[in-house]
Scaffold this motif. Sequence first.
Motif, PDB file in Angstrom:
ATOM      1  N   GLN A  79       0.816  -1.217   0.000  1.00 31.70           N
ATOM      2  CA  GLN A  79       0.000   0.000   0.000  1.00 31.70           C
ATOM      3  C   GLN A  79       0.853   1.271   0.000  1.00 31.70           C
ATOM      4  O   GLN A  79       0.442   2.318   0.482  1.00 31.70           O
ATOM      5  CB  GLN A  79      -0.965   0.029   1.207  1.00 31.70           C
ATOM      6  N   LEU A  80       2.052   1.173  -0.537  1.00 31.78           N
ATOM      7  CA  LEU A  80       2.884   2.365  -0.687  1.00 31.78           C
ATOM      8  C   LEU A  80       2.558   3.049  -2.011  1.00 31.78           C
ATOM      9  O   LEU A  80       3.026   4.141  -2.312  1.00 31.78           O
ATOM     10  CB  LEU A  80       4.369   1.995  -0.655  1.00 31.78           C
ATOM     11  N   GLU A  81       1.778   2.361  -2.813  1.00 33.76           N
ATOM     12  CA  GLU A  81       1.336   2.875  -4.096  1.00 33.76           C
ATOM     13  C   GLU A  81      -0.145   2.547  -4.125  1.00 33.76           C
ATOM     14  O   GLU A  81      -0.520   1.435  -3.760  1.00 33.76           O
ATOM     15  CB  GLU A  81       2.067   2.073  -5.190  1.00 33.76           C
ATOM     16  N   SER A  82      -0.994   3.516  -4.507  1.00 32.90           N
ATOM     17  CA  SER A  82      -2.399   3.135  -4.450  1.00 32.90           C
ATOM     18  C   SER A  82      -2.826   2.470  -5.750  1.00 32.90           C
ATOM     19  O   SER A  82      -2.593   2.993  -6.833  1.00 32.90           O
ATOM     20  CB  SER A  82      -3.282   4.335  -4.114  1.00 32.90           C
ATOM     21  N   PRO A  83      -3.419   1.304  -5.622  1.00 37.08           N
ATOM     22  CA  PRO A  83      -3.818   0.545  -6.806  1.00 37.08           C
ATOM     23  C   PRO A  83      -4.903   1.266  -7.606  1.00 37.08           C
ATOM     24  O   PRO A  83      -5.784   1.911  -7.037  1.00 37.08           O
ATOM     25  CB  PRO A  83      -4.371  -0.755  -6.227  1.00 37.08           C
ATOM     26  N   THR A  84      -4.822   1.163  -8.915  1.00 38.97           N
ATOM     27  CA  THR A  84      -5.850   1.708  -9.791  1.00 38.97           C
ATOM     28  C   THR A  84      -7.076   0.789  -9.755  1.00 38.97           C
ATOM     29  O   THR A  84      -8.208   1.241  -9.849  1.00 38.97           O
ATOM     30  CB  THR A  84      -5.302   1.786 -11.234  1.00 38.97           C
ATOM     31  N   GLY A  92      -6.446 -12.272   5.374  1.00 40.72           N
ATOM     32  CA  GLY A  92      -7.898 -12.191   5.447  1.00 40.72           C
ATOM     33  C   GLY A  92      -8.484 -10.790   5.437  1.00 40.72           C
ATOM     34  O   GLY A  92      -9.691 -10.622   5.375  1.00 40.72           O
ATOM     35  N   THR A  93      -7.635  -9.757   5.502  1.00 45.22           N
ATOM     36  CA  THR A  93      -8.147  -8.392   5.526  1.00 45.22           C
ATOM     37  C   THR A  93      -7.867  -7.683   4.208  1.00 45.22           C
ATOM     38  O   THR A  93      -6.729  -7.677   3.733  1.00 45.22           O
ATOM     39  CB  THR A  93      -7.444  -7.565   6.638  1.00 45.22           C
ATOM     40  N   ASP A  94      -8.905  -7.094   3.619  1.00 41.03           N
ATOM     41  CA  ASP A  94      -8.708  -6.308   2.412  1.00 41.03           C
ATOM     42  C   ASP A  94      -8.059  -4.983   2.806  1.00 41.03           C
ATOM     43  O   ASP A  94      -8.664  -4.160   3.498  1.00 41.03           O
ATOM     44  CB  ASP A  94     -10.063  -6.061   1.735  1.00 41.03           C
ATOM     45  N   LEU A  95      -6.830  -4.773   2.364  1.00 40.20           N
ATOM     46  CA  LEU A  95      -6.084  -3.600   2.828  1.00 40.20           C
ATOM     47  C   LEU A  95      -6.726  -2.288   2.404  1.00 40.20           C
ATOM     48  O   LEU A  95      -6.595  -1.266   3.070  1.00 40.20           O
ATOM     49  CB  LEU A  95      -4.637  -3.661   2.330  1.00 40.20           C
ATOM     50  N   ALA A  96      -7.446  -2.302   1.288  1.00 38.31           N
ATOM     51  CA  ALA A  96      -8.069  -1.067   0.815  1.00 38.31           C
ATOM     52  C   ALA A  96      -9.136  -0.591   1.793  1.00 38.31           C
ATOM     53  O   ALA A  96      -9.470   0.593   1.836  1.00 38.31           O
ATOM     54  CB  ALA A  96      -8.667  -1.285  -0.567  1.00 38.31           C
ATOM     55  N   SER A  97      -9.678  -1.508   2.595  1.00 31.24           N
ATOM     56  CA  SER A  97     -10.732  -1.126   3.526  1.00 31.24           C
ATOM     57  C   SER A  97     -10.171  -0.477   4.783  1.00 31.24           C
ATOM     58  O   SER A  97     -10.910   0.054   5.606  1.00 31.24           O
ATOM     59  CB  SER A  97     -11.559  -2.369   3.905  1.00 31.24           C
ATOM     60  N   LEU A  98      -8.856  -0.532   4.948  1.00 35.35           N
ATOM     61  CA  LEU A  98      -8.254   0.024   6.156  1.00 35.35           C
ATOM     62  C   LEU A  98      -7.902   1.491   5.953  1.00 35.35           C
ATOM     63  O   LEU A  98      -7.460   1.903   4.895  1.00 35.35           O
ATOM     64  CB  LEU A  98      -6.980  -0.740   6.520  1.00 35.35           C
ATOM     65  N   LYS A  99      -8.103   2.265   7.021  1.00 34.85           N
ATOM     66  CA  LYS A  99      -7.778   3.692   6.934  1.00 34.85           C
ATOM     67  C   LYS A  99      -6.789   4.036   8.050  1.00 34.85           C
ATOM     68  O   LYS A  99      -6.758   3.364   9.083  1.00 34.85           O
ATOM     69  CB  LYS A  99      -9.041   4.550   7.123  1.00 34.85           C
TER      70      LYS A  99
END
Lengths: 387, 355
Positions: A79-84, A92-99
């Motif tokens: 997550q050092l680069e945000s995926p398009t 088990g955790t979707d990293l995009a859901s984390l803030k």
Amino acid sequence: MTTTVQQPEGAGTPEADVLLDVRGLKVHFPIKKGVIFDRTIGHVYAVDGIDLQIRRGETYGLVGESGCGKSTLGRAILQLESPTAGEVVFDGTDLASLKGEQLRRQRRHMQMVFQDPLGSLDPRQTVEQLLLEGMRAHGLTKDAQVARTRLTELLSAVGLPKNALSKYPHEFSGGQRQRVGIARALSVDPQLIVADEPVSALDVSVQAQVINLLEDLQEEFGLTYLVIAHDLAVVRHISDRIGVMYLGGLVEEAEGEDLYDEPLHPYTRALLSAVPVPDPVVEDSREQILLPGDLPSPANPPSGCRFHTRCPWRQPTRCEEERPELRVVQVDGVPASHRVACHWAEQIASGELGRHTVEVDDVTHPDEIHPEIDSSLGAKGVTDASA
Amino acid sequence: MTDRPGTSTYPSGEGEPLLSVRDLTVTFGRGAKAFRAVDAVSFDVRPGQTVGLVGESGCGKSVTSLAIMRLLPSRGNAVTGSVHFDGEDLLTLSDTQMRDRRGRDVAMIFQDPLSSLNPVVPLGVQVAEVLERHRGMNRGDAGRRAAELLDKVGIPDPTRRLKEYPHQLSGGMRQRALIAMALACEPRLLIADEPTTALDVTIQAQILALLKELVQESGTSLIMITHDLGVVAGLCDEVNVLYGGRIVERARRHDLFARPRHPYTGGLLASIPRLTEGKGRRLTPVPGSVADNIPWEGGCAFAPRCSSEIEVCRERTPELVPDHEGLGPDRLLRCHNPLESNPLDDAPSDEEVRA
Ligand SMILES: Nc1ncnc2c1ncn2[C@@H]1O[C@H](COP(=O)(O)OP(=O)(O)OP(=O)(O)O)[C@@H](O)[C@H]1O
Ligand SMILES: Nc1ncnc2c1ncn2[C@@H]1O[C@H](COP(=O)(O)OP(=O)(O)OP(=O)(O)O)[C@@H](O)[C@H]1O
Ligand code: SF4
Ligand code: SF4
Ligand SMILES: [Mg+2]
Ligand SMILES: [Mg+2]
């Protein structure tokens, strides 16, 4: 030492314990132009649709030529680069859901080791400060006594002398600095380490020290590795499974042994045949598959199979129109864990389709070259954006 | 000196040496701070022969080649010894004489092609200039010849490429362009300093194949500088292993890899992972780093890292002397306690490790 002990059995089975699950990952960088208003005039398709699973305790090796997107993929996973597009599921955790805070806490479990240890270590901090910094951020220094013990353990784990704590990065040799970098990654007790070209800046005589160290630490701490490297011998030595990338996509994936014994993708075959081997007897007899031309620009990837502009097996149908998916092939003796993205893999493996010469012209058009992105095409390491 | 290989017949490269380097020494700084980067290095290159200089970072490979080419900075260093090219000592030539030789007789290719090309001059003009300067060609002929050369080194659509600037070319193309420039004057000796280190493997394979072909075709002698033992194994007739500014071992290609004699050479070979070997074999690293070296004066610089060290190693400097005839002709070795067997032979095989 055997490193085979902890390796999960049953490669390719969905039941295996997946730590990292990457689905349809894309990272496209906009190409901007204009002085006042930035206009986006195109995209660099650095990572363009990657599916990848890494099981707990295994080492996944990622190879491919400069600019094919290896580092970008590694950075996007952390997550050092945000995926398009696409998702990265870690444990088990979707990293995009984390803030914010949640993501920061999750980061502790995923650390990175860089190619250039000097560039990635703050020159004004002593080794002690460098190590404590990460631990403090994750609340691991509350008990000073425990933190002290941990520092000593870290040093001995990576094979640095005790007095190293009060030294600065520039006071070490390249191999020792890489040990500091590894100690820092280890300091927060991660599960996954993404190592981006961890030995390529080191002298040959020192590389083996660091490779052995990575293997020992994996065994000792049950680490999971994603190792990015362009040296195919290093990757084979260290990896359980290997993925081969070309222009933003995976073209082949297999257990190390299967990949090297029977490469199925034309690009993998060429890549393996191109590596100079330190044995004159082998060198005198080996048959090379010389690829024509250069890697096309990731800002303007070829249609269909991205390798078709250089592929010595290219066929008049499908290759230029349809992008091949990574798939299991029906070839005798090839296990389901060995997947390849080539329309003609079966026919090539059986010898039904032969190799032919490729016209080199116009692999790259000058007007498609954006100097600011492409000036390093074909030169490795230069595109490395170490954080 | 014991350096001169006697009545040898080379598979390629016969007759009198084209280049004869003797006791080449390069010292940076002076007084207490003086540092010998290259220390009494001697070797020969015969016509058509490819000689390798191999060793790790800082061992003096580039400084050796720059000293031969007289391209070291004019201040801050002292060069002694001799570099005879075709019977004439390059170190005694005037700057103008040397400039004339460079490009015409001896050419060099560097690791980083971008820094050796002028960024604001189109490629074609750069290649043509070399031809105009050294071969006295006129613009038109030089331009045509430049296009031929680019074509020869495998640059597609050469006429269009001639108009382009270096940044418009990929790394592989730039290196090809540099090779084209180096070959423009049909030099008799080409020095290539890590010509493929910055390139990807598939591009490296193209460039190495190109170099090999050109050398064979034109009979050009080549000094190949690299840290990659794989490149050496495929390309060099004779290999010099450097450590701490000195040659520690010299042998023909097959002999060196079959029977490394110097513990450093053996250590390097044992420490590299092999493409043909699966996961499992424990690598045998060379311990420490060059930072641990002791001075050559009064001992062996490699002693602190050497697993074969004996008492005399820190008392007396080992000399470079002829090695056993039985292990191949013209071998030289600088070691008090050389390896008696190939360290790779007793490395445990995959099976043994797993058992
Ligand atoms: N921040 C960025 N902005 C624009 N383009 C980028 C950025 N980072 C990388 N790229 C481009 O994306 C492509 C992939 O780069 P990446 O660094 O991932 O390649 P790589 O496989 O790691 O190469 P190397 O082996 O040279 O390290 C390259 O064309 C690069 O120029
Ligand atoms: N201009 C200079 N002034 C002072 N020291 C120098 C200079 N150039 C080189 N050196 C030193 O001389 C030694 C040999 O350097 P050299 O560049 O020949 O190494 P190398 O074998 O080519 O290494 P690499 O593989 O890193 O290119 C090094 O210790 C280097 O620091
Ligand atoms: S799909 Fe076609 S072009 Fe692509 S690798 Fe296979 S044969 Fe080559
Ligand atoms: S002289 Fe001694 S220390 Fe030096 S390489 Fe030989 S055995 Fe090792
Ligand atoms: Mg990278
Ligand atoms: Mg050098």
